[in-house]
Structure formats: structure tokens, C-alpha cells
Design a protein around this motif. Structure first.
Motif, PDB file in Angstrom:
ATOM      1  N   SER A   1       0.645   5.076   7.441  1.00 42.00           N
ATOM      2  CA  SER A   1      -0.720   4.591   7.234  1.00 42.00           C
ATOM      3  C   SER A   1      -1.721   5.576   7.819  1.00 42.00           C
ATOM      4  CB  SER A   1      -0.914   3.222   7.897  1.00 42.00           C
ATOM      5  OG  SER A   1       0.004   2.277   7.399  1.00 42.00           O
ATOM      6  N   LYS A   2      -2.918   5.574   7.261  1.00 46.19           N
ATOM      7  CA  LYS A   2      -3.968   6.442   7.773  1.00 46.19           C
ATOM      8  C   LYS A   2      -4.588   5.829   9.019  1.00 46.19           C
ATOM      9  CE  LYS A   2      -8.243   8.796   6.422  1.00 46.19           C
ATOM     10  NZ  LYS A   2      -9.238   9.008   5.339  1.00 46.19           N
ATOM     11  N   TYR A   3      -4.775   6.649  10.037  1.00 46.36           N
ATOM     12  CA  TYR A   3      -5.382   6.155  11.271  1.00 46.36           C
ATOM     13  C   TYR A   3      -6.892   6.094  11.118  1.00 46.36           C
ATOM     14  CZ  TYR A   3      -7.310   6.311  16.010  1.00 46.36           C
ATOM     15  OH  TYR A   3      -8.052   6.065  17.137  1.00 46.36           O
TER      16      TYR A   3
ATOM     17  N   THR B   1       4.014   4.887  10.536  1.00 45.86           N
ATOM     18  CA  THR B   1       4.362   3.944   9.469  1.00 45.86           C
ATOM     19  C   THR B   1       3.801   4.365   8.118  1.00 45.86           C
ATOM     20  OG1 THR B   1       2.402   2.603  10.026  1.00 45.86           O
ATOM     21  CG2 THR B   1       4.510   2.004  11.069  1.00 45.86           C
TER      22      THR B   1
ATOM     23  N   ALA C   1      -0.059   4.039  13.482  1.00 45.03           N
ATOM     24  CA  ALA C   1      -0.506   4.162  12.090  1.00 45.03           C
ATOM     25  C   ALA C   1       0.238   5.279  11.356  1.00 45.03           C
ATOM     26  CB  ALA C   1      -2.010   4.420  12.044  1.00 45.03           C
TER      27      ALA C   1
ATOM     28  N   LYS D   1       2.294   4.672   0.990  1.00 48.21           N
ATOM     29  CA  LYS D   1       2.408   5.344   2.278  1.00 48.21           C
ATOM     30  C   LYS D   1       1.929   6.784   2.179  1.00 48.21           C
ATOM     31  CE  LYS D   1       6.060   2.578   4.387  1.00 48.21           C
ATOM     32  NZ  LYS D   1       7.333   2.606   5.144  1.00 48.21           N
TER      33      LYS D   1
ATOM     34  N   PRO E   1       0.833  -1.206   0.000  1.00 49.34           N
ATOM     35  CA  PRO E   1       0.000   0.000   0.000  1.00 49.34           C
ATOM     36  C   PRO E   1       0.863   1.250   0.000  1.00 49.34           C
ATOM     37  CG  PRO E   1       0.011  -1.037   2.169  1.00 49.34           C
ATOM     38  CD  PRO E   1       0.682  -1.990   1.234  1.00 49.34           C
TER      39      PRO E   1
END
Length: 547
Positions: free
Chosen positions: A314-316, A312, A309, A5, A3
């Protein structure tokens, strides 16, 4: 394929600590007492120190700044506003600031200040953060007059027993909160002077859930969120923004033994809380304490998940299942909704060492949070007004077309709350357009004319209160036989309680008025007013009825 980032600027959670002065310990549990295994051991410039019985010192280097026992309210304000207030005033981003700590450590004092200071219309040395923020906002509005048209509103929501409650209404009533943290159905008050804060806080205090415990004679048993909403438009460009500054006084955390309550089973408490929502009965202090600690723990978990999240790329995405409404509201800030600040209030009393250690641990974990802070995108105010009016009409239609089935009634409260909120928002934007048209940036009165479609006239902040109150309180009160509808006899009793043009002096006169009301508002023709029908009728008489 891995995915993609997310690349966003991350802002640290700004965490401070404030040390409560020692007291005589006779009533609040924060004086000198018997030491426990953990003890407050002082602080340095940016660290809290806790020692154990062997004298081993544990250092907690998380605070942006430590406010010692002699720190003034002004110093706390000046330091904690860095990174929070300017963005709110500029219309760039939302802000969230809350106080955390053991019962009686000064959270409410920090946020509001002593009650007597709030009656001052000019800066008072004991003002807490809220009146200082309001004062600074009003000063900013005055400075921007001619450049910007601005309106400031204030509201208050309490999180208690797995529910959200409006504290700014004359009588406390339930609001609707979504898993995304959006709140609907609470009352907004327009703020034009610092003097408006005193009656507002009086309503909040009178409605808030408090109980006497061993630690505090007036212990807050709920979390309270004070929401400042700033609407503004640039006079020249017509660009509009809307920002919020959320000031939260969290309930005090403590061990059950410190409150004088027995330990309770968590599963039992959750069942008691859900039942309390239905019956309105008070929860035992032990159950209140368990819920408070559970919600605070869940908030810590939300922050930890958000930290993992965003760090790294990523969306929280906040958890929603088995999560209390308070965490929905406060945890949503970690999605980028607001810039976050926290004041952790600390007791230096030896008998409170474990609570102080836990507060430091909580603060250190919260300080690890780094999350984005989404900037508000300015939009053309004329286009925004059209959108707001469209939203208000859609919400109004949803209430008018509300069915009476069990499944339909499940969303009745949400629809009424959205109706109230969208109309309130549209009215404020409408007022900004009028202020801009006047060319002065100052508020101009809305004159009562023949335009019944005016959103300002359809739903004022008072109308907001009544619409929500009607659903949860008045309807239940007037539905004497408990069948979920208002029949003719019940409607007669309502009419005979009226005032002004609605004064009915006899039952015979009331009966004559019932038939036209049923004809107009009984849309499903069952000769009763269902909840949605009742609300529509009551709104048409809202300024002439006694609650």
C-alpha cells in the motif's frame, strides 16, 4: 475488488550507532555516575548491548555498523555515505541523514564537527558530515566541469515550538511548511568553496534555539535541517535534474529530571507553544523537553505507519492532523522522497542507562523502515526553465493580487514564501542555461542590463531573505499602532531610516515622497499599505533600506 498492490523496490533505512567517549562528567552528565536499572554493556560488530541490574543482557542487532568511542570523523563519513551520497551527486535521488540521541551524546559534533574545524578551507580531520559532504560535492562538480554545469546551494530550517524558522537569514524568521513537508520562505546561499560553510554555520548557530540544562550547557532545543540543493545539467544533452541532501541535527531526547526541569502537562504545553508562535516568547525548558520528546515519538509513529503500508503493498500517506511541522518535513521522506540514513548517538555513562536503552529501542524501530526511493526523471532544461519562469510569475502575481481580508491574509505568508522559492529556483536554472551556453560548464556572471524581467535580478537569495523577513518582522515592527497596515505617518518614519538614495533628512521631505508611494502601491486605495502592498514596495527598495 481488492485494491491493487503497489510494486516498488523498497530500501532499508540505514541506521548506525556512535558511542560517545566518557567525559569527566563535571558539566555534561556523560562521565561516571550512579547506575540505574538499565546500563550500557558494550557492543559487538553489529549490535548494541544493554543489561539490567540482574546482569541480563538485551541485544539490539539493528545497526549497519557501530562506531566505538575511538572512531574518527572520517570513518563515520565513509560508512554512512554508502547508499546516500552517490545518488545525490548523480542527480538520481534525494538523501536524508539525521542524528538522534540523548542531549550531549555528540549529534552536533557528528553532523558539523568542532566550530574551529569549520574555518578550514581544506579537509580537516575533525570535520563532521556536513563539511565533508560539501567538500565531496564541490570536488565532484570540478571533476564534471565540461560535462555538466552545476550549482550548489545551502539553506537551514529550524523546527521549534510547532513552527519552522529560517536560520540562514541575518535575523531568524518564520517560514511556511505544508503538510506534505514542502518548505517555503527560507534563505538560500550559493556554495562555491568549502570556506563558505564557516559563515553559514555561524549564522545557523547564532539563530538556533539553545538552552543550558543539567546535561548540556548549550543543549539544542530544536531540530535543525541543513538542506543542500544540487542543480545540474548535462552539457551535451541538456538534461536537467535537481536533488537535495538533507542533514538533520535532531534535538536531544531526555527525561525531564535530567534537564533540571519539572514535569509538565502535554495539553498545557501545546497551548503554550501556539501562544509562543504569536508572542515570540521563549518556552520554559520543561515545555521544550516535552515538545522534543513528543515530536520524536511522532516521527517514530510515522516510520512505523510507513513500514506497515509499504510492506503490504500500500502507498504510505502521512498523517497531517495534530502532527508537528518537524514530522511533516522528516516523515515525508518515508513516502519515497529520499533515501534515509540515521546515526543514533549513545552515552555509555551508567546514570544514562535508561536514555541509552530508549535510544537503542528507537533505533531498532527505525531500522525496520523499508520505503521506496523515487528516482529523479531528467528533463530538458529549456523546457524546465520555461516552467520555472511560469511558476515564478504565477507566484509573483499571487502576491501582487493578495487581498487584505482576514481569509486572504491567512495565506499571505505561504504566497510570499512560494514567490521567493520559485524565483530562487528559476534564477538557478537560468544560471545553468547561461553556463551551458558558454560551453565551459563554469559559472558566468549575470551582467546588469536593461532587462528588468530577469528573474536573477528580480529575486536573488538576498531578496528571498528580505521578502520573508518583511512579512513577519519588518511589517510588525513598523506597524506602530498595530492596526495591520502601514499608514502615512508610519511610512514617513520608515523613509527617515533609509540609506543611499533613500536618505531623507527631514519630515517635510519624507511627506513629499509618501504620496507617490501610496499612489503606486496602495492598490485598494485605503491610504494605507496592507501586508502584500508593503512587501511590493519594500522589494523595490530592498537594497537601499536598513532592517
Amino acid at each position: 475488488m481488492a485494491p491493487k498492490k503497489i510494486k516498488k523496490e523498497l530500501f532499508p533505512c540505514l541506521v548506525y550507532t556512535r558511542i560517545r567517549p566518557m567525559s569527566d562528567g563535571k558539566s555534561d552528565g556523560h562521565g561516571d555516575g550512579d547506575a540505574v536499572d538499565k546500563q550500557y554493556a558494550g557492543f559487538d560488530a553489529k549490535a548494541m548491548l544493554i543489561k539490567d541490574r540482574k546482569g541480563v543482557v538485551e541485544k539490539f542487532p539493528f545497526p549497519q555498523e557501530v562506531f566505538g568511542p575511538e572512531s574518527t570523523q572520517e570513518r563515520v563519513y565513509q560508512s554512512t555515505m554508502n547508499g546516500l551520497l552517490d545518488g545525490f551527486l548523480a542527480g538520481e535521488n534525494n538523501a536524508l541523514l539525521f542524528a538522534y540521541g540523548q542531549t550531549g551524546t555528540g549529534k552536533t559534533h557528528t553532523m558539523f564537527g568542532p566550530t574551529e574545524s569549520l574555518s578550514s578551507a581544506t579537509p580537516h580531520p575533525e570535520w563532521g558530515l556536513l563539511p565533508r559532504i560539501v567538500s565531496a560535492t564541490l570536488m565532484h562538480m570540478a571533476e564534471q566541469s565540461g560535462k555538466k554545469a552545476m550549482r550548489l546551494t545551502i539553506s537551514a530550517v529550524e523546527f521549534y515550538s510547532f513552527g519552522a524558522w529560517d536560520l540562514n537569514a541575518k535575523k531568524r524568521h518564520m517560514c511556511t511548511i505544508t503538510p506534505d513537508g514542502d518548505i517555503f520562505g527560507h534563505t538560500f546561499t550559493l556554495v562555491t568553496a568549502v570556506g563558505d560553510i564557516a559563515p553559514f554555520i555561524e549564522r545557523v548557530y547564532s539563530n538556533r534555539k539553545v538552552n543550558a540544562t543539567k546535561m548540556n550547557a548549550g543543549s539544542s532545543r530544536s531540530h535543525v535541517s541543513i538542506i543542500l540543493t544540487l542543480y545540474q545539467v548535462e552539457m551535451a544533452s541538456g538534461l536537467f535534474t535537481q536533488t537535495e541532501f538533507n542533514v538533520v541535527d535532531l534535538a536531544g531526547s531526555e527525561r525531564p529530571g535530567k534537564t533540571g526541569a519539572d514535569r509538565v502537562n502535554g495539553f498545557e504545553v501545546q497551548g503554550m507553544a501556539m501562544k509562543a508562535l504569536e508572542t515570540g516568547k521563549e518556552l520554559p525548558i520543561a515545555a521544550q523537553g516535552w515538545l522534543i520528546n513528543f515530536e520524536l515519538t511522532m516521527l517514530t509513529t510515522a516510520f512505523a505507519l510507513a513500514t506497515d503500508a509499504w510492506s503490504t503493498g500500500s502507498k504510505y500517506k502521512p498523517q497531517t492532523a495534530m502532527v508537528p511541522p518537524a514530522v511533516w518535513a522528516l516523515g515525508s521522506s518515508a513516502t519515497g522522497h529520499a533515501r534515509i540514513g540515521i546515526v543514533v548517538c549513545i552515552s555509555q555513562s551508567p546514570q544514562n542507562g535508561w536514555e541509552t536503552w530508549f535510544s537503542c529501542t528507537w533505533g531498532q524501530n527505525a531500522a525496520k523502515l523499508k520505503a521506496p526511493c523515487n528516482k529523479q526523471k531528467p528533463v530538458d532544461i529549456d523546457k524546465e526553465l520555461k516552467r520555472a519562469q511560469k511558476d515564478a510569475k504565477a507566484a509573483d502575481d499571487a502576491v501582487k493580487n493578495q487581498g487584505s481580508s482576514v481569509s486572504a491574509m491567512k495565506f499571505a505568508m505561504l504566497k510570499v514564501g512560494m514567490q521567493a522559492y520559485t524565483a530562487e529556483r528559476a534564477a538557478n536554472i537560468e544560471a545553468l542555461v547561461a553556463m551551458r551556453s558558454s560551453g565551459s560548464g563554469e559559472a558566468t556572471p549575470v551582467l546588469a542590463g536593461d532587462n528588468d524581467k530577469s528573474l536573477t535580478r528580480q529575486m536573488t537569495p538576498c531578496g528571498l531573505e528580505i521578502a520573508s523577513y518583511a512579512l513577519r518582522e519588518a511589517f510588525a515592527e513598523f506597524d506602530k499602532n498595530g492596526d495591520g497596515a502601514i499608514d502615512e505617518d508610519e511610512l514617513i518614519s520608515i523613509l527617515m531610516r533609509g540609506v543611499g538614495e533613500n536618505v531623507v533628512t527631514s519630515e517635510e521631505e519624507a511627506k513629499k515622497k509618501v504620496r507617490p508611494i501610496m499612489k503606486e502601491f496602495d492598490t485598494n486605495k485605503d491610504n494605507k499599505l496592507q501586508v502584500a502592498e508593503f512587501i511590493e514596495w519594500w522589494k523595490s527598495y530592498r537594497n537601499k533600506l536598513e532592517g
